[in-house]
Design a protein around this motif. Structure first.
Motif, short mmCIF file in Angstrom:
data_model
loop_
_atom_site.label_atom_id
_atom_site.label_comp_id
_atom_site.label_asym_id
_atom_site.label_seq_id
_atom_site.Cartn_x
_atom_site.Cartn_y
_atom_site.Cartn_z
N ASP A 119 -6.03 5.67 -4.61
CA ASP A 119 -5.10 6.73 -4.22
C ASP A 119 -5.25 7.97 -5.09
O ASP A 119 -5.03 9.09 -4.62
N GLN A 139 0.82 -1.21 0.00
CA GLN A 139 0.00 0.00 0.00
C GLN A 139 0.86 1.26 0.00
O GLN A 139 0.55 2.24 -0.69
N LEU A 172 -5.68 -0.27 -6.41
CA LEU A 172 -5.11 0.57 -5.35
C LEU A 172 -4.76 1.96 -5.87
O LEU A 172 -4.99 2.97 -5.21
N ARG A 222 0.94 4.09 -2.95
CA ARG A 222 0.62 5.48 -2.58
C ARG A 222 1.79 6.41 -2.93
O ARG A 222 1.57 7.52 -3.46
#
Length: 328
Positions: free
Chosen positions: A132, A40, A128, A44
């Motif tokens: 973001d 993660q 993901l 990010r």
């Protein structure tokens, strides 16, 4: 005997319930908790760098995820390059000269591979990255469900037929969303992604000069907004000239997109139709979100999760691509 039979029934029922739980939990938020705990933060960090380099990239990545999920499900098929035996989705009419962000996904994937080689699918990285993109633009965050595998093929034909077009009316939009298992509310909620990003002149020119072949502008357009758009998009030429999808706050994820629709300032036909078509099921949601940023921010993650659950490939049915552009 009765006691033993009861015990067996309890075990049998528990097995069934457990089996149902497994089916419903194919995607889970902590899928990589032990196999790639840094995932993660890597995604990010990659997205933060990309958005800082070009603010528009947030919208591009979000759109990339949407265009992936509507064709074969959320399987990273959109990322595959054409081969001698397969015409992929990148060259389909809704995508060619339009989709962006492939290089950003490549960079993030390379970083993930350095940390956790052969573990994380491109499909999950894209999911993901889309989350973001929203968060880094000022929008809500959510726990992305993970565990997807990457497809081995892409579909040029499905990309041409499944993806909503910027000129489509509300009934067609509803039909295409429902074909993916998404509700009318999901349609309006996910359309709110147009609170960021830009669109090419070729996608909205007809609204300005020849709406529905009338030779006139779309009457739902605000008069001042029409003049503003005509300075950007001439009646001929300038196909690649860009206009923001949200003319008021084009780089911030907020609910102004819906307020613009109330005032005839939706850029695309597919945007303005959500309000001006007088389709009660969409108009009421638009009005709700225009009045309540909190309601939009609450529901957007729910609809994104629903879209992320469209036909995921799991287990041994797919693969983890090493290079997102080619099957292993």
């Amino acid at each position: 005997m009765t006691t033993r039979l009861s015990a067996l029934l309890v075990v049998h029922v528990a097995f069934i319930v457990f089996g149902i739980t497994l089916v419903n939990a194919q995607l889970i938020s902590n899928f990589y908790a032990s196999s790639c705990p840094s995932l993660q933060s890597i995604v990010r960090s990659g997205m933060r760098a990309a958005v800082q380099n070009e603010t528009r990239m947030a919208a591009s990545i979000l759109r990339l995820f949407f265009h992936d999920c509507f064709v074969q499900g959320c399987d990273a098929s959109i990322l595959l390059d054409d081969t001698s035996t397969m015409q992929g989705e990148k060259s389909a009419f809704p995508n060619v000269n339009s989709l962006r962000g492939f290089d950003v996904v490549d960079v993030i994937k390379a970083s993930v591979e350095q940390s956790c080689p052969g573990v994380v699918s491109c499909a999950d990285i894209l999911a993901l990255a889309a989350r973001d993109a929203v968060f880094l633009s000022g929008g809500p965050s959510w726990n992305v469900l993970l565990g997807r595998r990457d497809s081995l093929t892409a579909s040029y034909s499905l990309a041409n037929s499944n993806l909503p077009a910027p000129s489509e009316d509300v009934d067609s939009l509803i039909s295409k969303f429902q074909a993916q298992g998404l509700s009318v509310s999901d349609l309006v909620t996910l359309s709110g992604a147009h609170t960021i990003g830009q669109s090419r002149c070729v996608n909205f020119r007809d609204r300005l000069y020849n709406d529905d072949g009338s030779g006139q502008a779309d009457p739902t357009l605000s008069a001042t907004y029409l003049v503003q758009l005509q300075t950007v998009c001439p009646s001929s030429g300038g196909d690649d000239n860009l206009a923001p999808l949200d003319v008021t706050t084009p780089t911030r994820f907020d609910n102004i997109y819906y307020k613009n629709l109330l005032n005839g300032r939706g850029l695309l036909t597919s945007d303005q139709e959500l309000f001006s078509s007088n389709q009660t099921s969409t108009v009421s949601v638009v009005q709700n979100y225009a009045a309540s940023s909190a309601s939009f921010f609450t529901n957007f993650p729910t609809s994104m999760i629903a879209m992320g659950n469209i036909s995921p490939i799991t287990g041994s049915n797919g693969e983890v691509r090493i290079n997102c552009r080619v099957a292993n």
